[in-house]
Design a protein around this motif. Structure first.
Motif, PDB file in Angstrom:
ATOM      1  N   TRP A  64      -2.387   6.208   1.046  1.00 27.94           N
ATOM      2  CA  TRP A  64      -3.091   5.481  -0.130  1.00 27.94           C
ATOM      3  C   TRP A  64      -3.871   6.543  -0.793  1.00 27.94           C
ATOM      4  O   TRP A  64      -4.015   6.572  -2.074  1.00 27.94           O
ATOM      5  N   GLU A  65      -4.850   7.291   0.045  1.00 31.29           N
ATOM      6  CA  GLU A  65      -5.876   8.005  -0.425  1.00 31.29           C
ATOM      7  C   GLU A  65      -5.276   9.371  -1.014  1.00 31.29           C
ATOM      8  O   GLU A  65      -5.835   9.979  -1.958  1.00 31.29           O
ATOM      9  N   GLU A 117     -13.600   3.451  -0.255  1.00 31.80           N
ATOM     10  CA  GLU A 117     -12.896   2.174   0.001  1.00 31.80           C
ATOM     11  C   GLU A 117     -12.360   1.561  -1.192  1.00 31.80           C
ATOM     12  O   GLU A 117     -12.882   2.145  -2.237  1.00 31.80           O
ATOM     13  N   PRO A 118     -11.093   1.108  -1.052  1.00 31.77           N
ATOM     14  CA  PRO A 118     -10.739   0.361  -2.152  1.00 31.77           C
ATOM     15  C   PRO A 118     -11.419  -0.981  -2.832  1.00 31.77           C
ATOM     16  O   PRO A 118     -12.283  -1.367  -2.126  1.00 31.77           O
ATOM     17  N   TYR A 154       0.849  -1.156  -0.064  1.00 26.04           N
ATOM     18  CA  TYR A 154      -0.044  -0.097   0.042  1.00 26.04           C
ATOM     19  C   TYR A 154       0.857   1.154  -0.062  1.00 26.04           C
ATOM     20  O   TYR A 154       0.376   2.438  -0.195  1.00 26.04           O
ATOM     21  N   ASP A 186      -7.492  -3.922  -5.624  1.00 30.70           N
ATOM     22  CA  ASP A 186      -6.851  -2.863  -4.264  1.00 30.70           C
ATOM     23  C   ASP A 186      -7.559  -3.611  -3.073  1.00 30.70           C
ATOM     24  O   ASP A 186      -7.034  -3.688  -1.877  1.00 30.70           O
ATOM     25  N   ARG A 187      -8.895  -3.829  -3.209  1.00 31.43           N
ATOM     26  CA  ARG A 187      -9.621  -4.515  -1.927  1.00 31.43           C
ATOM     27  C   ARG A 187      -8.869  -5.622  -1.565  1.00 31.43           C
ATOM     28  O   ARG A 187      -8.741  -5.971  -0.065  1.00 31.43           O
TER      29      ARG A 187
END
Length: 244
Positions: free
Chosen positions: A224-225, A141-142, A17, A146-147
């Motif tokens: 990440w965001e 949320e991913p 990440y 990515d999730r």
């Protein structure tokens, strides 16, 4: 030769990440090392006691030949990075704490962690999903691959998840912040609920030499965001440390 930037991930998080930030740092000409915490990349050694102090000692020894380096840690990784800076100052060119300051998590956060992950068995998918919702609260949320990236660490051996969780709750020892002598940056998001804004503010009032970058519209996974904002803050910070 400029010191490498070493990235340490948080509890139940994938080292990957950091990839968006690491890519931007490398584009800026920096050497970046993205390390796995014990048990996350390779199996734990038999008898290894998973504590912040022990992991800090392992990394300080591993990187002793590259010292000093710029330590960057997110969440649990921040407790480890701060402990390295305090206990092994010769290894440290600067320190950056992402999504945290070295104070205990809120009582609500601790209760949730112990409820969801304190048992001897593997956590279920609902527990992992609940943590993702907390980490990205109020944001996006991913999804897709990515999730899966974020869910995968919860499927590690339960002992790794539980022991590293306990280390995250315990955090850095109380004497650590005052022993950090290098230039230090704290990067937090405005939506992060793991350390309340008041707790961050109160801590920084007592550590006026530390810098703070508040990133708008980001939660606990601020790097990440908002990787561009985090990379920019990091690059400015390490440049000041190397100039000073």
């Amino acid at each position: 030769m400029r010191a490498p930037i070493v990235l340490l991930h948080g509890w139940a998080c994938p080292a990957s990440y950091w990839n968006p930030v690491a890519g931007l740092l490398r584009e800026a000409g920096r050497e970046v090392l993205n390390l796995d915490l014990p048990g996350y990349g390779t199996p734990l050694e038999a008898g290894f006691e998973w504590t912040v102090e022990n992991v800090a000692a392992v990394f300080a020894l591993e990187l002793s030949g590259r010292s000093p380096v710029h330590w960057v840690g997110h969440s649990l990784g921040g407790s480890i990075a701060a402990t390295i800076a305090a206990r092994y100052p010769r290894t440290t060119a600067s320190l950056t704490l992402v999504g945290m300051v070295p104070v205990a998590p809120s009582a609500a956060a601790e209760e949730k962690l112990r409820r969801l992950f304190g048992g001897p068995g593997a956590p279920d998918e609902d527990a992992a999903e609940e943590m993702l919702a907390a980490w990205f609260r109020g944001g996006e949320e991913p999804q897709g691959e990515d999730r899966e990236r974020f869910l995968a660490p919860f499927r590690l051996p339960p002992a790794v998840v539980r022991r590293s969780m306990e280390a995250g709750i315990t955090g850095a020892a109380p004497d650590v912040p005052d022993l950090v002598s290098v230039r230090t940056l704290v990067v937090t998001g405005t939506r992060d609920g793991t350390r309340t804004p008041d707790a961050v503010k109160e801590f920084l009032l007592g550590h006026s030499a530390w810098s703070h970058e508040l990133i708008m519209d980001a939660g606990h996974m601020v790097h990440w965001e908002r990787p561009e904002a985090c990379a920019d803050a990091l690059l400015r910070h390490v440049a000041r440390a190397e100039a000073g």
